[in-house]
Design an enzyme around this catalytic site. Structure first.
Site, PDB file in Angstrom:
ATOM      1  N   ASN A   1       1.128  -0.850   0.348  1.00 42.52           N
ATOM      2  CA  ASN A   1       0.005  -0.097   0.162  1.00 42.52           C
ATOM      3  C   ASN A   1       1.384   1.237   0.100  1.00 42.52           C
ATOM      4  O   ASN A   1       1.678   1.930   1.098  1.00 42.52           O
ATOM      5  CB  ASN A   1      -0.778  -0.031   1.113  1.00 42.52           C
ATOM      6  CG  ASN A   1      -1.883   1.371   1.398  1.00 42.52           C
ATOM      7  OD1 ASN A   1      -1.750   2.091   0.355  1.00 42.52           O
ATOM      8  ND2 ASN A   1      -2.040   1.807   2.734  1.00 42.52           N
ATOM      9  N   TRP A   2       0.414   2.108  -1.273  1.00 38.96           N
ATOM     10  CA  TRP A   2       2.199   2.994  -1.705  1.00 38.96           C
ATOM     11  C   TRP A   2       1.538   4.519  -0.202  1.00 38.96           C
ATOM     12  O   TRP A   2       1.978   5.425  -0.779  1.00 38.96           O
ATOM     13  CB  TRP A   2       1.993   3.198  -2.712  1.00 38.96           C
ATOM     14  CG  TRP A   2       3.018   2.190  -3.457  1.00 38.96           C
ATOM     15  CD1 TRP A   2       3.595   0.951  -2.996  1.00 38.96           C
ATOM     16  CD2 TRP A   2       3.178   2.169  -4.745  1.00 38.96           C
ATOM     17  NE1 TRP A   2       3.998   0.202  -3.684  1.00 38.96           N
ATOM     18  CE2 TRP A   2       3.877   0.389  -4.985  1.00 38.96           C
ATOM     19  CE3 TRP A   2       3.567   3.322  -5.603  1.00 38.96           C
ATOM     20  CZ2 TRP A   2       4.633   0.322  -6.003  1.00 38.96           C
ATOM     21  CZ3 TRP A   2       3.489   2.241  -7.253  1.00 38.96           C
ATOM     22  CH2 TRP A   2       4.889   1.087  -7.238  1.00 38.96           C
ATOM     23  N   LYS A   3       0.052   4.062  -0.411  1.00 40.00           N
ATOM     24  CA  LYS A   3      -0.148   5.805   0.338  1.00 40.00           C
ATOM     25  C   LYS A   3      -0.180   6.760  -0.462  1.00 40.00           C
ATOM     26  O   LYS A   3       0.122   6.328  -1.787  1.00 40.00           O
ATOM     27  CB  LYS A   3       0.002   5.566   2.111  1.00 40.00           C
ATOM     28  CG  LYS A   3      -0.513   4.187   2.631  1.00 40.00           C
ATOM     29  CD  LYS A   3      -0.166   4.339   3.869  1.00 40.00           C
ATOM     30  CE  LYS A   3      -0.298   3.286   4.738  1.00 40.00           C
ATOM     31  NZ  LYS A   3      -0.301   3.242   6.340  1.00 40.00           N
TER      32      LYS A   3
ATOM     33  N   HIS B   1      -9.477   0.990   5.222  1.00 44.20           N
ATOM     34  CA  HIS B   1      -7.888   1.034   5.567  1.00 44.20           C
ATOM     35  C   HIS B   1      -8.654   2.703   6.796  1.00 44.20           C
ATOM     36  O   HIS B   1      -8.792   3.394   6.750  1.00 44.20           O
ATOM     37  CB  HIS B   1      -6.885   1.913   4.735  1.00 44.20           C
ATOM     38  CG  HIS B   1      -5.594   1.842   5.280  1.00 44.20           C
ATOM     39  ND1 HIS B   1      -5.474   2.912   6.297  1.00 44.20           N
ATOM     40  CD2 HIS B   1      -4.843   0.928   5.114  1.00 44.20           C
ATOM     41  CE1 HIS B   1      -4.114   3.091   6.946  1.00 44.20           C
ATOM     42  NE2 HIS B   1      -3.805   1.365   6.516  1.00 44.20           N
TER      43      HIS B   1
ATOM     44  N   GLU C   1      -6.700   4.832   7.787  1.00 47.50           N
ATOM     45  CA  GLU C   1      -6.756   6.028   7.516  1.00 47.50           C
ATOM     46  C   GLU C   1      -7.607   7.061   6.619  1.00 47.50           C
ATOM     47  O   GLU C   1      -7.926   7.465   6.356  1.00 47.50           O
ATOM     48  CB  GLU C   1      -5.308   6.481   6.688  1.00 47.50           C
ATOM     49  CG  GLU C   1      -4.280   6.071   7.615  1.00 47.50           C
ATOM     50  CD  GLU C   1      -2.678   5.810   6.972  1.00 47.50           C
ATOM     51  OE1 GLU C   1      -2.768   5.952   5.529  1.00 47.50           O
ATOM     52  OE2 GLU C   1      -1.952   5.192   7.351  1.00 47.50           O
TER      53      GLU C   1
ATOM     54  N   GLU D   1      -5.589  -5.327  10.596  1.00 48.67           N
ATOM     55  CA  GLU D   1      -3.961  -3.602  11.103  1.00 48.67           C
ATOM     56  C   GLU D   1      -4.509  -3.227  11.965  1.00 48.67           C
ATOM     57  O   GLU D   1      -5.323  -2.361  11.973  1.00 48.67           O
ATOM     58  CB  GLU D   1      -4.696  -2.781   9.454  1.00 48.67           C
ATOM     59  CG  GLU D   1      -4.273  -3.432   8.422  1.00 48.67           C
ATOM     60  CD  GLU D   1      -3.863  -2.615   7.540  1.00 48.67           C
ATOM     61  OE1 GLU D   1      -2.359  -2.761   7.172  1.00 48.67           O
ATOM     62  OE2 GLU D   1      -3.893  -1.396   7.507  1.00 48.67           O
TER      63      GLU D   1
ATOM     64  N   GLY E   1       2.687   2.121  11.107  1.00 44.66           N
ATOM     65  CA  GLY E   1       3.717   3.589  10.278  1.00 44.66           C
ATOM     66  C   GLY E   1       3.875   3.942  11.473  1.00 44.66           C
ATOM     67  O   GLY E   1       5.053   5.148  12.063  1.00 44.66           O
TER      68      GLY E   1
ATOM     69  N   SER F   1       3.679  -2.110   9.828  1.00 46.37           N
ATOM     70  CA  SER F   1       5.423  -2.258  10.303  1.00 46.37           C
ATOM     71  C   SER F   1       5.197  -3.698  10.351  1.00 46.37           C
ATOM     72  O   SER F   1       5.841  -3.659  10.745  1.00 46.37           O
ATOM     73  CB  SER F   1       5.341  -1.988  11.940  1.00 46.37           C
ATOM     74  OG  SER F   1       4.646  -0.666  11.733  1.00 46.37           O
TER      75      SER F   1
ATOM     76  N   GLY G   1       3.080  -1.126   4.641  1.00 45.82           N
ATOM     77  CA  GLY G   1       2.876   0.644   3.834  1.00 45.82           C
ATOM     78  C   GLY G   1       4.182   0.940   3.616  1.00 45.82           C
ATOM     79  O   GLY G   1       5.055   0.669   2.306  1.00 45.82           O
ATOM     80  N   GLY G   2       5.264   1.120   4.748  1.00 47.02           N
ATOM     81  CA  GLY G   2       6.396   2.247   4.761  1.00 47.02           C
ATOM     82  C   GLY G   2       6.748   1.011   3.728  1.00 47.02           C
ATOM     83  O   GLY G   2       8.246   1.285   3.058  1.00 47.02           O
TER      84      GLY G   2
HETATM   85  P1  PGA Z   1       2.631   0.287   7.595  1.00 45.63           P
HETATM   86  O1  PGA Z   1       2.017   0.636   7.594  1.00 45.63           O
HETATM   87  O2  PGA Z   1       4.024  -1.030   7.174  1.00 45.63           O
HETATM   88  O3  PGA Z   1       3.738   1.288   7.287  1.00 45.63           O
HETATM   89  O4  PGA Z   1       2.358   0.588   9.278  1.00 45.63           O
HETATM   90  C1  PGA Z   1       0.937  -0.500   7.214  1.00 45.63           C
HETATM   91  C2  PGA Z   1      -0.817  -0.551   5.966  1.00 45.63           C
HETATM   92  O5  PGA Z   1      -1.223   1.061   6.782  1.00 45.63           O
HETATM   93  O6  PGA Z   1      -1.463  -1.003   5.458  1.00 45.63           O
END
Ligand code: PGA
Length: 270
Positions: free
Chosen positions: A9-11, A95, A97, A182, A188, A228, A249-250
């Site tokens: 997930n590149w956000k 998600h 977010e 999640e 993050g 993470s 994500g990251g």
């Molecule tokens: P993260 O993000 O790996 O940076 O914690 C995961 C996500 O939000 O899907």
């Protein structure tokens, strides 16, 4: 048999050239991997470009969000048909977010409370059903905040989110979704949920699926862990019996680290 999956997930990262380069790095590293679904979720603006880069490989395309109406006066929104026309096979819905249990954030709200886009459980359900009806696989995210975990509400929150997300779906449709656990506090932050605890909560998710779709329904559904996920933590996570892969994500923003996540998943689960 469940298909393991590693989804990046590149956000809100990557302009067009950065997206193309990152996708190219993934194609070169793991583009012919079998036995693990490799999925990239770039921002909307880069979907078409990434689709060209991954064409002919085993990498699949996902969007990060979708709106449930087919077309019309919905400024700023993107439909299932639009995503299909860009080559998407998946879409992330719900998600944390994008969820909005706390409404519009105040300036002094902590990160944990900033869920600015207002997706309710009902919106998540409507988006997931629209995705399925239009031929996209929804990757439905659920998870508790730190405050909810500390209050002992984790299982209840996760169960309620799963039941709400699947409401009104046929057993066949439920069989086609992907879920992702999640925990909001792990996203993050560099703080991964302990693997055995993630495994336990995903067991709660599977029980919730069975309660809606019938006993045994969950055993064929891919359920990911997200929060993470890093090269150093992935092996322990995907070695858990309930965890079928990761939503990342990251660590998905560099081809080398994402490719390592795929390779370890392939080794452990493929
Ligand atoms: P993260 O993000 O790996 O940076 O914690 C995961 C996500 O939000 O899907």
């Amino acid at each position: 048999m469940r298909t393991p999956m590693m989804a990046g997930n590149w956000k809100m990262n990557c302009d067009l050239d950065e997206a193309a380069a990152l996708a190219q790095g993934v194609v070169e590293g793991v583009g012919s991997v079998e036995g693990v679904a490799v999925v990239l979720a770039p921002p909307f603006t880069a979907l078409d470009r990434v689709a060209s880069v991954i064409a002919g490989s085993n990498v699949r395309l996902s969007a990060q969000n979708v709106y449930w109406q087919a077309k019309g006066a919905y400024t700023g929104e993107i439909s299932v048909g639009m995503l299909k026309s860009c080559g998407c096979a998946y879409v992330i819905v719900g998600h944390s977010e994008r969820r909005g249990r706390f409404g519009v954030p105040e300036p002094d709200m902590t990160d944990e409370l900033i869920r600015v886009f207002g997706d309710t459980d009902a919106a998540v359900n409507t988006k997931a059903r629209a995705a399925l009806a239009g031929g996209l696989t929804p990757i439905i995210c659920v998870g508790e905040t730190l405050a909810e975990r500390e209050a002992g509400l984790t299982d209840a929150i996760v169960r309620d989110q799963v039941v709400a997300a699947l409401e009104g779906m046929t057993p066949e449709q439920i069989g086609a979704v992907v879920l992702a656990y999640e925990p909001v506090w792990a996203i993050g932050t560099g703080e991964t949920c302990e693997a055995d605890e993630a495994n336990r909560v995903i067991g709660v998710i599977r029980a919730a699926i069975d309660s809606v779709a019938g006993a045994g329904a969950a055993q064929d559904i891919t359920v990911l862990y997200g929060g993470s996920v890093k090269p150093k933590s992935v092996r322990e996570l995907v070695s858990q019996p309930e965890i079928d892969g990761g939503l990342v994500g990251g660590a998905s923003l560099e081809a080398d680290s994402f490719n390592e996540l795929v390779a370890v998943t392939r080794e452990v689960r493929g």
